[in-house]
Enzyme design. Structure first.
Site, PDB file in Angstrom:
ATOM      1  N   LYS A 119      20.684  84.909  64.925  1.00  0.00           N
ATOM      2  CA  LYS A 119      19.880  84.125  63.990  1.00  0.00           C
ATOM      3  C   LYS A 119      20.704  83.646  62.800  1.00  0.00           C
ATOM      4  CE  LYS A 119      17.086  83.971  60.172  1.00  0.00           C
ATOM      5  NZ  LYS A 119      17.280  84.458  58.798  1.00  0.00           N
ATOM      6  N   ASP A 137      13.845  83.265  64.252  1.00  0.00           N
ATOM      7  CA  ASP A 137      13.525  84.569  63.696  1.00  0.00           C
ATOM      8  C   ASP A 137      12.173  85.004  64.237  1.00  0.00           C
ATOM      9  OD1 ASP A 137      11.420  83.398  62.125  1.00  0.00           O
ATOM     10  OD2 ASP A 137      13.036  82.576  60.909  1.00  0.00           O
TER      11      ASP A 137
END
Length: 211
Positions: A119, A137
């Site tokens: 991420k 996320d």
DNA sequence: AACTCGGGGCA
DNA sequence: TGCCCAGAGTT
């Protein structure tokens, strides 16, 4: 991009015109640090810490002078500070020794850094290097799953790879829209479906309504 | 796949 | 008080 995705993003954009990433940073290095710090916390908290930190230690070389204890103390109000301080100083060392003090601009090198996962790497690629990608996320993942937009982050990535009609900025904005939506409306528990602007497109809401 | 790190915000 | 959080690393 398929029509449903576009319609959903249009609706969200209209509903949340000010949704955006709120991390403060001036350089790719500062974005890297701010993003590593942002794991499992909020941008607001990160900014409280980085405001002073980046003023006194703006570059990777400034960070290299910090001891682990000094850095821990400076980021203590953020959770997970021991891991983060340790990882950041390891990463700073690698940046200087292996990458000539620069933040690498490709995924594999980024995830090789301590504290940088999938991420965070994507956040840096998109925001610092103008490289088309999206950081998935928990919010983006949850919202995507509920509305039936995608069943995994790989599908979302594919969505982006397939479409070339909107700019990177528009897509990053879309990304922040999904996150904002996930944090404030499409929450993990007790989502506010009744005021959700895209509930008519939502698989989760439909199943809820039918049952 | 499950567990750990974690202070602070909020109910 | 208790619950939870714009993840990543380890086992």
């Amino acid at each position: 991009m398929n029509r449903k995705v576009k319609k959903i993003l249009d609706l969200l954009s209209k509903e949340y015109p000010n949704a955006a990433c709120e991390l403060n940073y001036n350089t790719p290095f500062q974005l890297l640090i701010a993003t590593v710090l942002s794991a499992q916390t909020t941008d607001k908290k990160v900014n409280e810490v980085t405001k002073d930190l980046f003023k006194k230690y703006p570059t990777v070389y400034d960070f290299s002078k910090l001891t682990i204890q000094e850095l821990e103390n400076k980021i203590r109000k953020i959770g997970l500070y021991r891991n983060k301080a340790k990882n950041i100083l390891k990463t700073v060392k690698i940046l200087i020794e292996k990458f000539n003090g620069e933040v690498p601009s490709n995924f594999d090198d980024l995830v090789s850094l301590h504290g940088v996962g999938r991420k965070t790497a994507n956040v840096i690629l998109a925001n610092a290097f103008n490289i088309p990608t999206i950081a998935v996320d928990t919010h983006v993942f949850r919202v995507s799953n509920r509305i039936g937009l995608a069943s995994s982050d790989d599908v979302l990535q594919t969505e982006y790879d397939l479409q070339k009609n909107i700019s990177k900025e528009e897509w990053i904005h879309a990304h922040h829209l999904l996150i904002w939506h996930g944090r404030n409306i499409c929450t993990a528990r007790k989502p506010k479906c009744e005021i959700c602007p895209i509930n008519m497109y939502c698989k989760y809401y439909k199943e809820l309504y039918d049952s």
